[in-house]
Design a protein around this motif. Structure first.
Motif, mmCIF file in Angstrom:
data_model
loop_
_atom_site.group_PDB
_atom_site.id
_atom_site.type_symbol
_atom_site.label_atom_id
_atom_site.label_comp_id
_atom_site.label_asym_id
_atom_site.label_seq_id
_atom_site.Cartn_x
_atom_site.Cartn_y
_atom_site.Cartn_z
ATOM 1 N N VAL A 1 0.735 -3.512 -10.055
ATOM 2 C CA VAL A 1 2.141 -3.446 -10.442
ATOM 3 C C VAL A 1 3.031 -3.698 -9.229
ATOM 4 C CG1 VAL A 1 3.970 -1.951 -11.337
ATOM 5 C CG2 VAL A 1 1.701 -1.899 -12.381
ATOM 6 N N VAL A 2 2.683 -3.086 -8.105
ATOM 7 C CA VAL A 2 3.491 -3.224 -6.888
ATOM 8 C C VAL A 2 3.465 -4.662 -6.384
ATOM 9 C CG1 VAL A 2 3.786 -2.440 -4.511
ATOM 10 C CG2 VAL A 2 3.132 -0.813 -6.283
ATOM 11 N N ALA B 1 12.638 -7.434 -8.577
ATOM 12 C CA ALA B 1 11.952 -7.595 -9.860
ATOM 13 C C ALA B 1 12.958 -7.741 -10.995
ATOM 14 C CB ALA B 1 11.027 -6.407 -10.126
ATOM 15 N N LEU B 2 14.169 -7.207 -10.818
ATOM 16 C CA LEU B 2 15.207 -7.312 -11.835
ATOM 17 C C LEU B 2 16.064 -8.563 -11.671
ATOM 18 C CD1 LEU B 2 16.373 -3.580 -11.910
ATOM 19 C CD2 LEU B 2 15.035 -4.768 -13.655
ATOM 20 N N ALA C 1 0.828 -1.207 0.000
ATOM 21 C CA ALA C 1 0.000 0.000 0.000
ATOM 22 C C ALA C 1 0.865 1.259 0.000
ATOM 23 C CB ALA C 1 -0.934 -0.010 1.206
ATOM 24 N N GLU C 2 1.897 1.283 0.837
ATOM 25 C CA GLU C 2 2.750 2.473 0.948
ATOM 26 C C GLU C 2 3.560 2.696 -0.330
ATOM 27 O OE1 GLU C 2 5.025 1.659 4.414
ATOM 28 O OE2 GLU C 2 3.314 1.881 5.773
ATOM 29 N N THR C 3 4.064 1.622 -0.930
ATOM 30 C CA THR C 3 4.848 1.759 -2.153
ATOM 31 C C THR C 3 3.974 2.240 -3.298
ATOM 32 O OG1 THR C 3 6.362 0.021 -1.428
ATOM 33 C CG2 THR C 3 6.339 0.531 -3.774
ATOM 34 N N SER C 4 2.750 1.713 -3.381
ATOM 35 C CA SER C 4 1.813 2.161 -4.409
ATOM 36 C C SER C 4 1.567 3.660 -4.301
ATOM 37 C CB SER C 4 0.494 1.392 -4.281
ATOM 38 O OG SER C 4 -0.468 1.902 -5.181
ATOM 39 N N LYS C 5 1.365 4.136 -3.080
ATOM 40 C CA LYS C 5 1.103 5.559 -2.851
ATOM 41 C C LYS C 5 2.337 6.415 -3.111
ATOM 42 C CE LYS C 5 -0.359 8.811 0.755
ATOM 43 N NZ LYS C 5 -0.789 8.944 2.180
ATOM 44 N N ASN C 6 3.478 6.006 -2.571
ATOM 45 C CA ASN C 6 4.689 6.827 -2.649
ATOM 46 C C ASN C 6 5.264 6.916 -4.059
ATOM 47 O OD1 ASN C 6 4.527 7.246 0.105
ATOM 48 N ND2 ASN C 6 5.961 5.607 0.614
#
Length: 207
Positions: free
Chosen positions: A91-92, A171-172, A79-84
């Motif tokens: 995607v997150v 992800a990489l 949730a925080e990564t999606s927002k920030n």
């Protein structure tokens, strides 16, 4: 140094409330050279503080990713990564890796990785070209887990991917199909896509 504080925690020279949780978590981690970061490193931790650990070296990073199964998911990170980062939650979720961030015994944990090999810098002269969005087959090894993350993309052209955004490191890692947005640069005849440029933040989407 993170490894020095870790040694003090392990030997009980430095007392922390999370010792039992940390020792139990470490039972599931392959033998590695470890350090502790975050609030424990700074000495400002409390009973609900996260456990933030760092793993040194390529082999240790690969061993960890190949054997550690993780704890429980950490929905707050998604949730925080999606927002920030202004990224869609879907995607997150594709970026999230329970091995490097999760919850164990109700305590949040994180693992990050440090390359302990010396590297010369400023060897290349790079010319910025344009913003690109490319889909292709990704190949990444332990260098994807370090900072900055480095991987390789096989599309219509061959690209070196360099990410200064830590959320994309796992992800990489390894082989997968991805969509990448960033800034294309020419660096000593190499085609490089930079993620994390101040003009084009970019992203990695696992397909």
């Amino acid at each position: 140094m993170p490894e020095d504080v870790f040694e003090k925690v392990i030997t009980n020279e430095k007392k922390i409330n999370q010792s039992d949780t940390l020792f139990s978590l470490l039972d599931k981690v392959p033998n590695s050279r470890l350090g502790v970061t975050g609030s424990i490193l700074l000495g400002i931790q409390h009973e609900r503080s996260d456990i933030d650990l760092v793993i040194y070296g390529c082999k240790a990073a690969e061993d960890f990713m190949g054997s550690f199964k993780g704890g429980q998911p950490d929905p707050d990170w998604i949730a925080e990564t999606s927002k920030n980062y202004s990224l869609d939650v879907s995607v997150v979720k594709g970026l999230y890796d329970i091995r490097t961030r999760g919850v164990y015994r109700s305590i949040k944990y994180s693992f990050s990785f440090v390359d302990d090999r010396p590297h010369p810098y400023c060897r290349d002269v790079c010319e910025v070209k344009e913003e690109v969005e490319v889909e292709g087959e990704l190949e990444g090894d332990c260098n994807s887990l370090f900072y900055p993350s480095i991987a390789y993309l096989y599309a219509r052209d061959f690209y070196e991917i360099v990410s200064w955004e830590g959320i994309f490191s796992t992800a990489l890692y390894k082989s997968k199909r991805v969509r990448i947005k960033g800034v294309r640069m020419e660096c000593s005849k190499r085609q490089v896509i930079l993620i994390g440029d101040r003009r084009t933040r970019g992203f990695v989407q696992v397909l």
